[in-house]
Every structure is written in C-alpha cells, then in structure tokens.
Design an enzyme around this catalytic site. Structure first.
Site, short mmCIF file in Angstrom:
data_model
loop_
_atom_site.label_atom_id
_atom_site.label_comp_id
_atom_site.label_asym_id
_atom_site.label_seq_id
_atom_site.Cartn_x
_atom_site.Cartn_y
_atom_site.Cartn_z
N GLY A 133 0.81 -1.22 0.00
CA GLY A 133 0.00 0.00 0.00
C GLY A 133 0.84 1.26 0.00
O GLY A 133 1.26 1.72 1.07
N THR A 135 0.32 3.95 -2.94
CA THR A 135 -0.38 5.02 -3.66
C THR A 135 -1.53 5.60 -2.85
O THR A 135 -2.24 4.88 -2.14
CB THR A 135 -0.92 4.47 -5.00
OG1 THR A 135 0.15 3.85 -5.68
CG2 THR A 135 -1.53 5.55 -5.86
N GLU A 251 10.18 -4.64 -8.14
CA GLU A 251 8.84 -4.55 -8.72
C GLU A 251 8.92 -4.13 -10.20
O GLU A 251 8.23 -4.66 -11.06
CB GLU A 251 7.99 -3.55 -7.94
CG GLU A 251 6.55 -3.49 -8.42
CD GLU A 251 5.73 -2.39 -7.73
OE1 GLU A 251 6.30 -1.32 -7.42
OE2 GLU A 251 4.53 -2.62 -7.51
C1 LIG Z 1 -4.52 -1.96 -11.72
C2 LIG Z 1 -3.68 -1.15 -10.79
C3 LIG Z 1 -3.11 -1.76 -9.70
C4 LIG Z 1 -2.36 -1.02 -8.79
N1 LIG Z 1 -1.87 -1.64 -7.67
C5 LIG Z 1 -1.23 -0.89 -6.74
C6 LIG Z 1 -0.84 -1.48 -5.50
O1 LIG Z 1 -1.04 -2.69 -5.25
N2 LIG Z 1 -0.23 -0.70 -4.58
C7 LIG Z 1 0.00 0.64 -4.78
O2 LIG Z 1 0.56 1.29 -3.91
N3 LIG Z 1 -0.36 1.23 -5.96
C8 LIG Z 1 -0.98 0.50 -6.92
N4 LIG Z 1 -1.39 1.10 -8.10
C9 LIG Z 1 -1.17 2.52 -8.30
C10 LIG Z 1 -0.11 2.85 -9.36
O3 LIG Z 1 1.16 2.62 -8.84
C11 LIG Z 1 -0.35 4.32 -9.79
O4 LIG Z 1 -1.54 4.32 -10.57
C12 LIG Z 1 0.81 4.88 -10.57
O5 LIG Z 1 1.94 5.04 -9.75
C13 LIG Z 1 0.45 6.25 -11.16
O6 LIG Z 1 -0.07 7.12 -10.17
P1 LIG Z 1 -1.47 7.84 -10.42
O7 LIG Z 1 -2.44 6.86 -10.95
O8 LIG Z 1 -1.83 8.60 -9.21
O9 LIG Z 1 -1.16 8.87 -11.59
P2 LIG Z 1 -0.70 10.37 -11.43
O10 LIG Z 1 0.48 10.46 -10.54
O11 LIG Z 1 -1.88 11.21 -11.11
O12 LIG Z 1 -0.24 10.69 -12.92
C14 LIG Z 1 -1.19 10.89 -13.97
C15 LIG Z 1 -0.44 11.08 -15.27
O13 LIG Z 1 0.41 12.23 -15.20
C16 LIG Z 1 1.75 11.85 -15.46
N5 LIG Z 1 2.65 12.63 -14.59
C17 LIG Z 1 2.53 12.82 -13.23
N6 LIG Z 1 3.56 13.56 -12.80
C18 LIG Z 1 4.33 13.85 -13.88
C19 LIG Z 1 5.55 14.56 -14.09
N7 LIG Z 1 6.19 15.13 -13.07
N8 LIG Z 1 6.04 14.62 -15.35
C20 LIG Z 1 5.40 14.04 -16.38
N9 LIG Z 1 4.25 13.34 -16.25
C21 LIG Z 1 3.74 13.25 -15.04
C22 LIG Z 1 1.83 10.36 -15.14
O14 LIG Z 1 2.88 9.74 -15.83
C23 LIG Z 1 0.46 9.88 -15.60
O15 LIG Z 1 0.49 9.66 -16.99
C24 LIG Z 1 -2.13 0.36 -9.03
C25 LIG Z 1 -2.66 0.97 -10.17
C26 LIG Z 1 -3.43 0.24 -11.04
C27 LIG Z 1 -4.04 0.95 -12.23
#
Ligand SMILES: Cc1cc2nc3c(=O)[nH]c(=O)nc-3n(C[C@H](O)[C@H](O)[C@H](O)COP(=O)(O)OP(=O)(O)OC[C@H]3O[C@@H](n4cnc5c(N)ncnc54)[C@H](O)[C@@H]3O)c2cc1C
Length: 393
Positions: A133, A135, A251
C-alpha cells in the site's frame, strides 16, 4: 552471498542448463492450467489459487529467497524467469510481483530475525500473501506527498488516512503499508513501513471497478485510528523510502517480466497463426506486411529481455539497479504492448474473438505503461539522474 556485499554482476548472455530447466518446468506446469483457466478465473473474479499452490509446491514462489527461510537461495534473475514463463504460458501472475517479489525482497533485506521467521518462510511456501500500500489519491507518482500518517503511542502505531488502487487486499494476510511518521527540514515526508492486518478495526475498503481482465481486485482503503503493533514495523522509523526502494526496483524488473511473458505468448500465437492462415495462395505470414511487424516484435522482445536481465543481475549483485530497472521496465512494457498489438492484427477479426484469447490480455499489457510506475516518470528519472537535465516539477 549476502546482499550487503557488492559483487561483480553475473549477466548470463547464454542460458545455463539450470535456467533452461527452471523455465521449462514452470512453463509446462503453467501451461497445464493455460489461458482457458486464466480466463475462467478472471470471469469468476477469483484468484488462480490452484496455480499458486502448484507453484508453491514446486518451490517456485521463493526461488529468490534465502534457503534458511525455505527459499531456493537464488536471485531475482530466477524469479523473473518464473514470472515470464507463467505469462508466456498464458497465466500472467501479478500476485507474484507483490508478495514474493516486493515484500519477499524487502523482508530479506530489512526484516528482523523474528519477522523473517514469521513471514518470509510463509511467503516462500505460499501460505501467506501480502499486499503493498503506497499510492494515495493525492500521492500517485509523487510518493513524497503521502498524507497517511502513523503516530507512535507506546507499543502501537495509530494510522489515519487513505490509500488508493491497492491490489489484492481481499485475499492478503497483511498489507505492507507506507506511511508518513514525520517531515524532514526540506518538507519531505519521512516514511515508515508497517505490516497491517487487513481486517483491523478502523480499516475499511471499497473496490475500484476497472476494465482489466486479471484476477486481482483493487481497493481504496480508509484508515480511521487503525492500531498497528510497533513490532510490525519493517526497517527504521522514518527511513522507509530507502526500505521501500529495495522492493520497488524488483517490482519494476518483475513488471518487465510480466510484459515479456505476455509478449512471448502473443508472438508465439501470432507466428503459428501466420504460418497456417491462408486467404490467398500463400499463408498470410508470407506477406511482409504481416512478417516484418512480427520480426520487429521479436527484436523489441529480445532487447527488452537483455535490459531486464541486466537490471536483475545488478540487483542480485547488491549494486545500484535504479536506472537499469527503469530502462528494463519501460522497454519491456513497450515491447509487450507492441507484440500483443501485432499479434491481434495478425489474427484479423479473430484477434478480438474470445476463442483466440489474445485481446483479453490487452489491458494488462497496457497497464504496464502506467503502473507500478508510469512511462513519464521513468523518462523523468532518466532525464534527471542519467542525463543530468533539470526537472520541471
Ligand atoms: C490496476 C492497478 C493496480 C495497482 N496496484 C497498486 C498497489 O497494489 N499498490 C500501490 O501502492 N499502488 C498501486 N497502483 C497505483 C499505481 O502505482 C499508480 O496508478 C501509478 O503510480 C500512477 O499514479 P497515479 O495513478 O496517481 O497517476 P498520477 O500520478 O496522477 O499521474 C497521472 C499522469 O500524469 C503523469 N505525470 C505525473 N507527474 C508527472 C511529471 N512530473 N512529469 C510528467 N508526467 C507526469 C503520469 O505519468 C500519468 O500519466 C495500481 C494501479 C493500477 C491501475
């Protein structure tokens, strides 16, 4: 050897007999379950527990874990082989990435003797599963923004906050939770890792509906004064970012193995189809418009696999694997999407027929460009750390 020692990385460019045997065994064990089993498990929204048990019985879940805790005493290179082979046989197992992958490696490096005895052994024999956990709604790509806090009160930490998109919580025994326990002088969160009971009072969860066809479900978690015994802390308080990164590079490398497994599965199906399917006088594979994209897919697959092997070798040697893990993750995610897309195109209309079991892997392959770290954040890492370019954020 101990992971604290640094060794010359052993990068095998030619497969050893042991690796070949490991790959063949895992592939045939998984193929006996096969894509139809995977599709059924996904349709029934249940975990592929039978395959998990079979892998555990064979000792494959803990190939990379120390022998003294029931593991195989090998390295991440061997775990990538296990994960790639399950995917190539049509059952990509994301659960392997988290429990044995992230948590197994974190515990091997940072767990106390008691924690290793209690948890590591049971990861290796498959009897315990962990979720991870990290995110949060306001801290996706930016882990420094974590708002979930833990406050020490005697022998207990009290956790408050919210986590988002956490996989497999409904079937895990413990959640390895990354929380904020302080702030440094520059305002960054000081992080700590706690193992939390998913059924602890004050912890509630809400499923997130996705279009993914894969067995694990994702959840939003709400922590309202959840008490966690202080003995469940892994590593030092406030030093959790370093501890977490010992699991996050694996990972990334293992996510590459998932992509490469799907890539090989797709490429194998596409080449068979292209050799057999005839709509004019020759099989469709004789047309360069079909053959060249498949050849290109093979090139992308091979290059990404070398990148993954390099990253795993660096990690196993206890050397800095940050850049190599990011490169491997991105190269493999792009290869996976490319190979699957070309395989679907090769199948024409059959590319989307359930019977051919191709398009149902699409979102899983596509996901690897977003999670666990996005394509953009990988390019940011390489721009900043390798190319020494200024950052925009
Ligand atoms: C199916 C699934 C399973 C998951 N399982 C887990 C889990 O078990 N544990 C866990 O902790 N997390 C989990 N996650 C979360 C996952 O790690 C995040 O979705 C991922 O790190 C992206 O974060 P976010 O979705 O908040 O996107 P955001 O951080 O909101 O980013 C949105 C977009 O903006 C871009 N962006 C953001 N900042 C910048 C920057 N500085 N420069 C350029 N582009 C940028 C990103 O690349 C992305 O395209 C899971 C996600 C999914 C979809």
């Amino acid at each position: 050897m101990s992971v604290t020692q640094q060794a010359e990385p052993v990068l095998r460019l030619v497969m050893t007999e042991e690796e070949r045997a490991l790959r063949e065994t895992v592939f045939s064990l998984t193929a006996a379950f096969g894509p139809a089993y995977y599709e059924k498990a996904n349709r029934e929204k249940r975990s592929p527990v039978e395959l998990w048990s079979a892998l555990a019985d064979g000792g494959f879940l803990g190939v990379h874990l120390p022998e003294e805790y029931g593991g195989g005493g090998m390295g991440l290179q061997e775990l990538t082989a296990v994960l790639e082979e399950t995917g190539a046989a049509g059952v990509p197992l994301l659960g392997l990435l988290v429990s044995p992958g992230i948590i197994g490696t974190i515990l091997s490096r940072h767990g106390t003797q008691e924690q290793k005895d209690k948890w590591l052994r049971r990861i290796a024999d498959g009897s315990m599963k962990f979720s991870f956990g990290l995110t949060e709604p306001n801290a996706g790509s930016n882990s420094h923004n974590l708002e979930t806090t833990a406050v020490r009160q005697g022998d207990t930490y009290v956790v408050n906050g919210q986590k988002y998109y956490i996989s497999g919580v409904d079937e895990c025994d413990l959640i390895c939770l990354v929380v904020r326990t302080g702030r440094s002088a520059n305002g960054r969160g000081e992080l700590t890792l706690l193992m939390v009971d998913p059924n602890a009072p004050g912890l509630t969860r809400q499923p997130i509906e996705t279009v993914l066809e894969e067995p694990e479900k994702q959840f939003t978690l709400f922590f309202d004064n959840v008490e966690v015994p202080a003995e469940n802390r892994v590593g030092e308080e406030g030093k959790g970012l370093r501890v977490a990164f010992d699991g996050l590079n694996p990972e990334r490398i293992l996510s590459a193995a998932v992509s490469l497994g799907v890539a090989r599965y797709a490429l194998d199906k596409a080449t068979k189809y292209a050799r057999d399917r005839k709509v004019w006088s020759t099989p469709i594979g004789a047309h360069q418009a079909i053959a060249h994209p498949l050849a290109e897919a093979k090139v992308k697959y091979d290059l990404a696999r070398f990148a993954m092997q390099r990253a795993a070798a660096l990690y196993d040697a206890g050397l800095d694997a940050g850049e190599a893990s990011n490169i491997a993750k991105l190269a493999a995610a792009e290869a996976g999407v490319f190979c699957l897309d070309r395989a679907i195109q090769t199948h024409g209309g059959n590319g989307v027929a359930r019977e051919y079991q191709l398009a149902n892997y699409w979102f899983l392959a596509r996901l690897q460009l977003i999670a666990p770290v996005s394509r953009e954040m990988i390019l940011n890492f390489i721009s900043e750390h390798t190319l020494n370019l200024p950052r925009s954020y």
